[in-house]
Enzyme design. Structure first.
Site, PDB file in Angstrom:
ATOM      1  N   GLU A 118     -42.513 -27.825 -11.327  1.00 47.54           N
ATOM      2  CA  GLU A 118     -43.581 -28.622 -10.719  1.00 47.54           C
ATOM      3  C   GLU A 118     -44.932 -27.930 -10.817  1.00 47.54           C
ATOM      4  O   GLU A 118     -45.978 -28.571 -10.937  1.00 47.54           O
ATOM      5  CB  GLU A 118     -43.268 -28.932  -9.251  1.00 47.54           C
ATOM      6  CG  GLU A 118     -42.131 -29.926  -9.048  1.00 47.54           C
ATOM      7  CD  GLU A 118     -40.773 -29.268  -8.939  1.00 47.54           C
ATOM      8  OE1 GLU A 118     -40.665 -28.045  -9.214  1.00 47.54           O
ATOM      9  OE2 GLU A 118     -39.806 -29.964  -8.573  1.00 47.54           O
TER      10      GLU A 118
ATOM     11  N   MET B  79     -54.382  -5.776 -17.353  1.00 49.37           N
ATOM     12  CA  MET B  79     -55.576  -5.638 -16.519  1.00 49.37           C
ATOM     13  C   MET B  79     -55.311  -4.704 -15.336  1.00 49.37           C
ATOM     14  O   MET B  79     -56.152  -3.867 -14.993  1.00 49.37           O
ATOM     15  CB  MET B  79     -56.049  -7.014 -16.021  1.00 49.37           C
ATOM     16  CG  MET B  79     -57.372  -6.970 -15.285  1.00 49.37           C
ATOM     17  SD  MET B  79     -58.704  -6.279 -16.304  1.00 49.37           S
ATOM     18  CE  MET B  79     -59.440  -7.766 -16.968  1.00 49.37           C
TER      19      MET B  79
ATOM     20  N   PHE C 122     -33.642 -32.415   5.392  1.00 48.24           N
ATOM     21  CA  PHE C 122     -33.376 -31.819   4.082  1.00 48.24           C
ATOM     22  C   PHE C 122     -34.587 -32.030   3.162  1.00 48.24           C
ATOM     23  O   PHE C 122     -35.110 -33.136   3.064  1.00 48.24           O
ATOM     24  CB  PHE C 122     -32.130 -32.449   3.470  1.00 48.24           C
ATOM     25  CG  PHE C 122     -31.845 -31.950   2.079  1.00 48.24           C
ATOM     26  CD1 PHE C 122     -31.522 -30.610   1.858  1.00 48.24           C
ATOM     27  CD2 PHE C 122     -31.943 -32.785   0.978  1.00 48.24           C
ATOM     28  CE1 PHE C 122     -31.287 -30.135   0.589  1.00 48.24           C
ATOM     29  CE2 PHE C 122     -31.706 -32.320  -0.304  1.00 48.24           C
ATOM     30  CZ  PHE C 122     -31.372 -30.989  -0.502  1.00 48.24           C
ATOM     31  N   GLN C 123     -34.995 -30.977   2.514  1.00 44.92           N
ATOM     32  CA  GLN C 123     -36.156 -30.981   1.611  1.00 44.92           C
ATOM     33  C   GLN C 123     -37.416 -31.530   2.283  1.00 44.92           C
ATOM     34  O   GLN C 123     -38.185 -32.272   1.681  1.00 44.92           O
ATOM     35  CB  GLN C 123     -35.839 -31.730   0.309  1.00 44.92           C
ATOM     36  CG  GLN C 123     -34.789 -30.998  -0.525  1.00 44.92           C
ATOM     37  CD  GLN C 123     -34.695 -31.463  -1.958  1.00 44.92           C
ATOM     38  OE1 GLN C 123     -34.935 -32.627  -2.257  1.00 44.92           O
ATOM     39  NE2 GLN C 123     -34.338 -30.554  -2.863  1.00 44.92           N
TER      40      GLN C 123
ATOM     41  N   LYS D 159     -40.488 -41.585   1.702  1.00 44.52           N
ATOM     42  CA  LYS D 159     -39.535 -42.396   0.946  1.00 44.52           C
ATOM     43  C   LYS D 159     -39.408 -43.820   1.500  1.00 44.52           C
ATOM     44  O   LYS D 159     -39.289 -44.775   0.739  1.00 44.52           O
ATOM     45  CB  LYS D 159     -38.185 -41.683   0.989  1.00 44.52           C
ATOM     46  CG  LYS D 159     -37.190 -42.126  -0.041  1.00 44.52           C
ATOM     47  CD  LYS D 159     -35.954 -41.237   0.032  1.00 44.52           C
ATOM     48  CE  LYS D 159     -34.722 -41.967  -0.482  1.00 44.52           C
ATOM     49  NZ  LYS D 159     -34.432 -41.705  -1.889  1.00 44.52           N
TER      50      LYS D 159
END
Lengths: 164, 565
Positions: B49, B478, B111-112, B161
Site C-alpha cells: 500500500e 549518506m 478486526f483490522q 464498509k
C-alpha cells in the site's frame, strides 16, 4: 505574553483534536481551552489561552486559520474585551472559619452552592484574576478541590466577533 | 439514480476526471473492488500500500493532476501513512481512500480497525470519515477541491464498509461551500508594486525558488522574470526542474549540498526573492546567518510559510503565477529602470561568475572505478530532455540534483521534505502509467532500492518500461558519509554486508538485469537498457566511499562549506 484567542470552528466530528493536535504537534503552549456550540448549532467556539512572542502568536493564528474546519480566528489581546471564568471551589470549613468564608463569598459576590458540616462549595464567576484572588484568600482554610472552566471572552460594544 | 456507496465513489472519481487509481484490495474495500471489476477506471495493483500511495504521488507530480490511491482498513490503511506524509511535506495533490470497519463497530477495536482520521490528522491537508451515505458525494467533491486548490496536499477519505453497501440517490454537487477555506490567489497589487521597486533598487539580487513554481505552473513567468531582470536563480531540491539548469542565470541548488556559488550568492545578496519556497532547515543552515545582508521578499500561497523561519521585509500571499504575472506587468512598464538595474547588477553577476569558476560543480573522474556523478551525467546525455527522473533518498539523490541539469518542468520527482527512502521506484511506476511513451528512470542507491523493490513485480505485470539505476556502494552511503566526517569513521550499521545479486533479483521478477563494474561499461550499459523493452535494472558498482560535496555541516552557516578537494 499571554493571549486569549477565540476560534470559530465547524461543529463537527474531530474538530477538537484538529485544534489540540495542532498545538501539541507544533509545540505551542496551551493554558486553557473551552469549547461549546454558539447561537448557530453548526458552529462551535473555542476560547483558548496561550503564551508566546509575536512570531509564535503569528504562527498560531496563521496555523489555526489554515485548518479547513476553522471559520474565524480572533486574537482578543489587542482589543477591548470582557473575560469571564467560572470556578467551583470546595473549601474545608471548621466552626471558627465558616463566618470568614461567608464574608469572602460576600465580598466577591460569589455563592455558596453546597454545604456540609465540614465544607462549603463556592461558585464564583469573574475574570481569572478575581478567581485567583478568591483562591488566595480561601487557601488558609484548606482548599479540597478546585474546578475552573478556563476563561471565555467576548468583545466590548456592539461589534461582533462573528462570521462575516 | 439510486446507487451504492462504492458506485457513488467510482462515479464521482470519473466526474473528477480520474482515469487511473493505484491500490491494494482487502476486506474493508471489497465492495469497491467488486465495482472496479467492470469499471472504466484503470486500477494498478501495487505490491504494497505504501507503494500505491507513492505511485499516485509520482503520477500527480508529473501530471499536475490529483493522484488517487485506495487501501483497505487497518494495516492497509496504516501502510499508506508514509506515502501520505511524503505527499504532505511536498504539497502534492492526492486523495487517499481507505476502507474502514462498519460504522457500528468503529471504536470497538474491531478486526483490522485503525483510527485513520486520528493517525493522518497531522499529515493530511484535511481528512474525512464518511458516516452517512447522504454526505458521500459532497465529501468526495470537497476532498478533491481541497487537494488541488490553494497549497495542494493529500486528503484522506475514510470510508466504512456499511456506507459502501448502503444506497442513495446519486447527484454530484457542482460547487463546494467551505466557509473556512478560501485560499488567496490574487496577489495584492500594492505589495507587488513595492516588490518591483525593491527589485529595481537592488545591487545584488537573487531569486530563491521552490517547488511552488511547478505546482503553480509559473515556470514561464519565472523564466521571463529572470531574463528580464538578469537576476540569478537558485533552486531548492523541489524546484530543480522548475528552471532550466543550463541557463546562464541558473545557480543550481542551494543549502546543505548546494553549489558553492549558490550558497555564496545567498550569503552575500542584498535582496532575496523567495518564490514558492519555505526556508527549510536543509536550505538555510544556521538560520541567523542565512542571507543576513539581504532584504527578503517572500511570495507564497500559504501564509503560514511566510515569516515562519526568517523575518520577511515584504510578504506577498498569492498564487505564484498570478503574482509573477503582475510583477512582470509592472516591471515591463519601467524599461528605463530595468536597464539601470541590469547595468547596476553587472558587477554582481561577475562576482558570481568568479565564484563559479573558482569552485564549479565538479568531480574527479577516475579511470579505475565508476564515479556516480559520471553515471548521472551519462544518463542525462543519453536520455531525452523530457525524460522523467525519480530518486530515492540519500547520496544518489543529491548527486542527481547536483549533476543532472534538468531542463523541463515536472521531470524530477523526489521526496524533498520528508526524505522518504523507497519513494523513487513506485513514483517512477506512477509516472510511467501517466506517460507510457516517455522515458522514466529511477535513480537509486542499493539501500533505498530495497525499501520497495517488490514493485518490480508491478512494473513487469503492467509492462511499464521503467529503467532503474542502482548506484551501488554497498553502504547506506549518506549516513556513512556523516559517520566518516563527524563520527570518526565508525560505520555503525551502514555497511550492507550481504551483497545482493540484483541481476538475479530483476530476473526473478521477469525484468532485465544489467551490470557495470568498469568505467568503460557505463555508457553501453545505459544504452542497452534504454533500447531494451520493459523494465530494466542497471547495477553500477561505484566508488564506494565517494562523498556528496559541497556539504554544509549541521548547525553551520551555508557559506561554511566543506568543498571537494
Amino acid at each position: 505574553m499571554k493571549h486569549t484567542i477565540s476560534v470559530l470552528v465547524e461543529n463537527e466530528f474531530g474538530v477538537l483534536s484538529r485544534i489540540s493536535g495542532l498545538f501539541s504537534g507544533r509545540g505551542f503552549n496551551i493554558e486553557s481551552l473551552s469549547v461549546a456550540p454558539t447561537q448557530d448549532p453548526d458552529v462551535s467556539r473555542m476560547t483558548l489561552v496561550t503564551r508566546g512572542d509575536d512570531r509564535i502568536l503569528e504562527q498560531i493564528t496563521k496555523q489555526l486559520n489554515k485548518l479547513i474546519s476553522t471559520i474565524k480566528v480572533v486574537d482578543f489581546t489587542d482589543e477591548e474585551f470582557i473575560e469571564r471564568e467560572l470556578a467551583l471551589i470546595k473549601v474545608a470549613t471548621e466552626a471558627e472559619s465558616r463566618a470568614e468564608a461567608l464574608r469572602i463569598v460576600d465580598i466577591f459576590r460569589a455563592k455558596v452552592i453546597d454545604v456540609t458540616p465540614k465544607s462549603y462549595t463556592i461558585e464564583i464567576t469573574g475574570a481569572p484574576a478575581k478567581v485567583d484572588a478568591v483562591l488566595e484568600l480561601l487557601r488558609p482554610m484548606g482548599i479540597k478541590e478546585v474546578v475552573r472552566s478556563g476563561p471565555v471572552v467576548v468583545g466590548r460594544g456592539a461589534k461582533r466577533s462573528w462570521i462575516a | 439514480m439510486e446507487m451504492t456507496g462504492s458506485q457513488i465513489l467510482l462515479e464521482s472519481l470519473k466526474l473528477e476526471g480520474v482515469d487511473t487509481v493505484f491500490g491494494y484490495p482487502g476486506g474493508a474495500v471489497i465492495n469497491i473492488y467488486d465495482d472496479l471489476f467492470e469499471s472504466s477506471i484503470n486500477h494498478i495493483l501495487t505490491r504494497h500500500e505504501q507503494a500505491a500511495v507513492h505511485a499516485a504521488d509520482g503520477y500527480a507530480r508529473c501530471t499536475g493532476k490529483v493522484g488517487v490511491a485506495i487501501a483497505t482498513s487497518g494495516p492497509g490503511a496504516t501502510n499508506t501513512v508514509t506515502g501520505i506524509a511524503t505527499a504532505y511535506m511536498d504539497s502534492i495533490p492526492m486523495v487517499i481512500i481507505t476502507g474502514q470497519v462498519p460504522t457500528p463497530l468503529i471504536g470497538n477495536d474491531a478486526f483490522q480497525e485503525a483510527d485513520m482520521c486520528g493517525i493522518t490528522r497531522p499529515c493530511t491537508k484535511h481528512n474525512f470519515l464518511v458516516k452517512d451515505i447522504r454526505e458521500l458525494a459532497k465529501t468526495i467533491k470537497e476532498a478533491f477541491y481541497i487537494a488541488r486548490t490553494g497549497r495542494p496536499g493529500p486528503v484522506l477519505i475514510d470510508f466504512p464498509k456499511d456506507i459502501q453497501v448502503a444506497s442513495h440517490k446519486f447527484s454530484y454537487p457542482d460547487k463546494v461551500n467551505l466557509r473556512g477555506y478560501k485560499p488567496t490567489y490574487s496577489g495584492n497589487i500594492r505589495q507587488i508594486e513595492k516588490a518591483a521597486k525593491m527589485i529595481l533598487e537592488a545591487k545584488k539580487p537573487v531569486l530563491y525558488i521552490g517547488g511552488g513554481i511547478n505546482l503553480s505552473a509559473a515556470n514561464d513567468e519565472l523564466l521571463k522574470l529572470a531574463e528580464m531582470t538578469k537576476i540569478p536563480v537558485t533552486t531548492t531540491l523541489m524546484a530543480m526542474s522548475a528552471f532550466p539548469q543550463r541557463h546562464p542565470l541558473a545557480l543550481g541548488m542551494l543549502g546543505m549540498h548546494g553549489t558553492f556559488y549558490a550558497n555564496m550568492s545567498v550569503t552575500e545578496c542584498d535582496l532575496l526573492i523567495a518564490v514558492g519556497s519555505r526556508f527549510d532547515d536543509r536550505v538555510t543552515g544556521r538560520i541567523d546567518s542565512f542571507a543576513e545582508k539581504a532584504k527578503v521578499i517572500h511570495v507564497d500561497i500559504d501564509p503560514t510559510s511566510i515569516g515562519k523561519n526568517v523575518l520577511v521585509s515584504l510578504p506577498i500571499v498569492g498564487d505564484l503565477k498570478d503574482v509573477l504575472g503582475k510583477l512582470l506587468g509592472s516591471l515591463e512598464q519601467k524599461q528605463e529602470s530595468l536597464k539601470r538595474l541590469v547595468a547596476a547588477t553587472e558587477d554582481w553577476r561577475l562576482m558570481i561568475a568568479e565564484w563559479k569558476e573558482r569552485h564549479p560543480m565538479a568531480y574527479r573522474q577516475s579511470k579505475t572505478v565508476i564515479k556516480p556523478q559520471y553515471v548521472i551525467e551519462k544518463i542525462r546525455e543519453l536520455t531525452n530532455d523530457d525524460a522523467i527522473i525519480t530518486t530515492e533518498v540519500g547520496q544518489h539523490q543529491m548527486w542527481t540534483a547536483q549533476f543532472f541539469d534538468f531542463s523541463q518542468p515536472r521531470t524530477f520527482l523526489t521526496s524533498g521534505g520528508l526524505g522518504t527512502m523507497g519513494f523513487g521506484l513506485p513514483a517512477a511506476l506512477g509516472a510511467q502509467v501517466a506517460y507510457p511513451e516517455r522515458q522514466v528512470i529511477d535513480i537509486s542507491g542499493d539501500g533505498s532500492f530495497q525499501m520497495n523493490s517488490q514493485e518490480l513485480a508491478t512494473l513487469v505485470q503492467y509492462r511499464l518500461p521503467v529503467k532503474i539505476v542502482i548506484l551501488n556502494n554497498n553502504y547506506l552511503g549518506m549516513v556513512r558519509q556523516w559517520q566518516q566526517m563527524f563520527f570518526e569513521k565508525r560505520y555503525s550499521q551502514t555497511v550492507m554486508e550481504l551483497p545482493i545479486d540484483f541481476i538475479k533479483l530483476a530476473e526473478a521478477y521477469g525484468a532485465t538485469g544489467l551490470q557495470a563494474t568498469k568505467v568503460e561499461e557505463v555508457e553501453e550499459t545505459i544504452k542497452k537498457a534504454l533500447e531494451t523493452p520493459g523494465p530494466v535494472l542497471m547495477n553500477f558498482k561505484i566508488s564506494r566511499e565517494e562523498n556528496v560535496l559541497p556539504m554544509v555541516p549541521a548547525g553551520k552557516a551555508i557559506n561554511e562549506m566543506v568543498l571537494a578537494s
